[in-house]
Design a protein around this motif. Structure first.
Motif: not given
Length: 337
Positions: A108-110, A216-218, A278-288, A320-327
């Protein structure tokens, strides 16, 4: 048919047809030798067939714990709780020669937090063919179960699909995506297959894995993550116990979800509710950077920053958190790379 059976069958043909009476001792010896040679050829052919064609055998289905742990450590970002649960759950289940029931995980999660990705990693570290394996089955609610008026038909089809596939291979994996869009009541049709039964109509379901993916549950997960952030606590301090109860209740009482008042939850057949934070800015950097590396490009911090800054974050002013994560990383990278 086993090699010895080929040998016995050929001798039976010879003797039952009366041919053995007409053969001299030396001819009988030649016939037996031919049978043995034929047995070897058939056995070799069978092994070659198994080598090139996927079968429900250890050559094609073998859990790689080290591989899964490495993938979770190096490719999944910001999900310390999910990584730990998934690794322990899958490892314990796959190393149990006599499980009491199938393994049932509910992720579960966004969107964009890694639920589909983790399902893929599990498949890749259990099946040689990964998601392309004929023993991995993906159901998407909006594609496979689109019409509310046909729920009775869907229930029957779903039962037949699962029974048929597990009859073919007990080590089957079933992934149900978009559980938050599934019609309530439909998933209850497979409840018997997830329960503590040795066999149902001669079929054992105990060595299969069922994974449910849902947004659901996000909201419940995000609220807990925000509470930790507002209190100045590190996200790595969060544990499953901080999320599991509120998550399961949120999913169970969501009347727009496929898990609404489901017997799967009511009868405690879901082994783990796995929260994806939910993912933060630093996680988006890692995903990229990980996506750049996957494309054969040298990870570029400047490009990663541009991609990360272009995403939408919440709360609106704190970002703080990315709305769409790394989507959307993949498409954003096409623009900036």
């Amino acid at each position: 048919m086993k090699p010895r059976k080929h040998y016995v069958l050929l001798l039976c043909v010879l003797f039952c047809s009366g041919m053995a009476e007409a053969l001299e001792p030396i001819s009988t010896t030649i016939a037996v030798s031919m049978a043995a040679a034929l047995t070897g050829i058939l056995a070799s052919y069978q092994n070659i067939f198994y080598y090139f064609h996927e079968c429900c055998r250890q050559e094609w289905i073998s859990f790689n714990k080290t591989g899964l742990q490495t993938d979770l450590d190096e490719k999944l970002f910001g999900q310390h709780i999910a990584s730990r649960i998934v690794l322990k759950a899958v490892n314990g289940f796959m190393n149990n020669e006599n499980p009491k029931k199938p393994l049932v995980l509910s992720l579960h999660g966004w969107t964009g937090t890694g639920k589909n990705f983790v399902s893929k990693l599990i498949a890749e570290n259990v099946y040689k063919e990964g998601m392309h394996s004929s023993f991995v089955h993906l159901f998407t609610s909006t594609l496979h179960f689109p019409h509310p008026s046909q729920i009775a038909t869907y229930k029957s089809q779903l039962q037949q699909w699962i029974k048929g596939n597990i009859s073919n291979c007990e080590r089957s994996l079933f992934i149900f995506d978009e559980m938050d869009k599934m019609h309530p009541g439909l998933i209850d049709s497979i409840k018997p297959y997830l329960d503590y039964y040795d066999k149902l109509d001669g079929v054992s379901y105990r060595k299969s894995i069922f994974i449910f993916l849902s947004n659901a549950g996000g909201e419940s997960i995000v609220e807990t993550a925000l509470d930790f952030w507002r209190a100045g606590r590190d996200r790595e301090e969060m544990e499953l116990k901080d999320l599991e109860t509120s998550l399961s209740l949120s999913v169970f009482n969501n009347n727009k979800s496929g898990f609404y008042r489901t017997s799967l939850i009511d009868k405690n057949l879901v082994d783990f509710f796995v929260p994806f934070l939910p993912l933060e800015y630093k996680h988006i950097i890692q995903c990229t950077k990980a996506e750049m590396k996957a494309r054969g490009l040298e990870p570029d911090q400047n490009v990663a920053n541009k991609v990360a800054k272009d995403l939408v974050y919440f709360p609106k002013f704190d970002r703080v958190f990315s709305v769409k994560g790394c989507k959307t990383i993949d498409s954003k990278l096409d623009y900036y790379a």
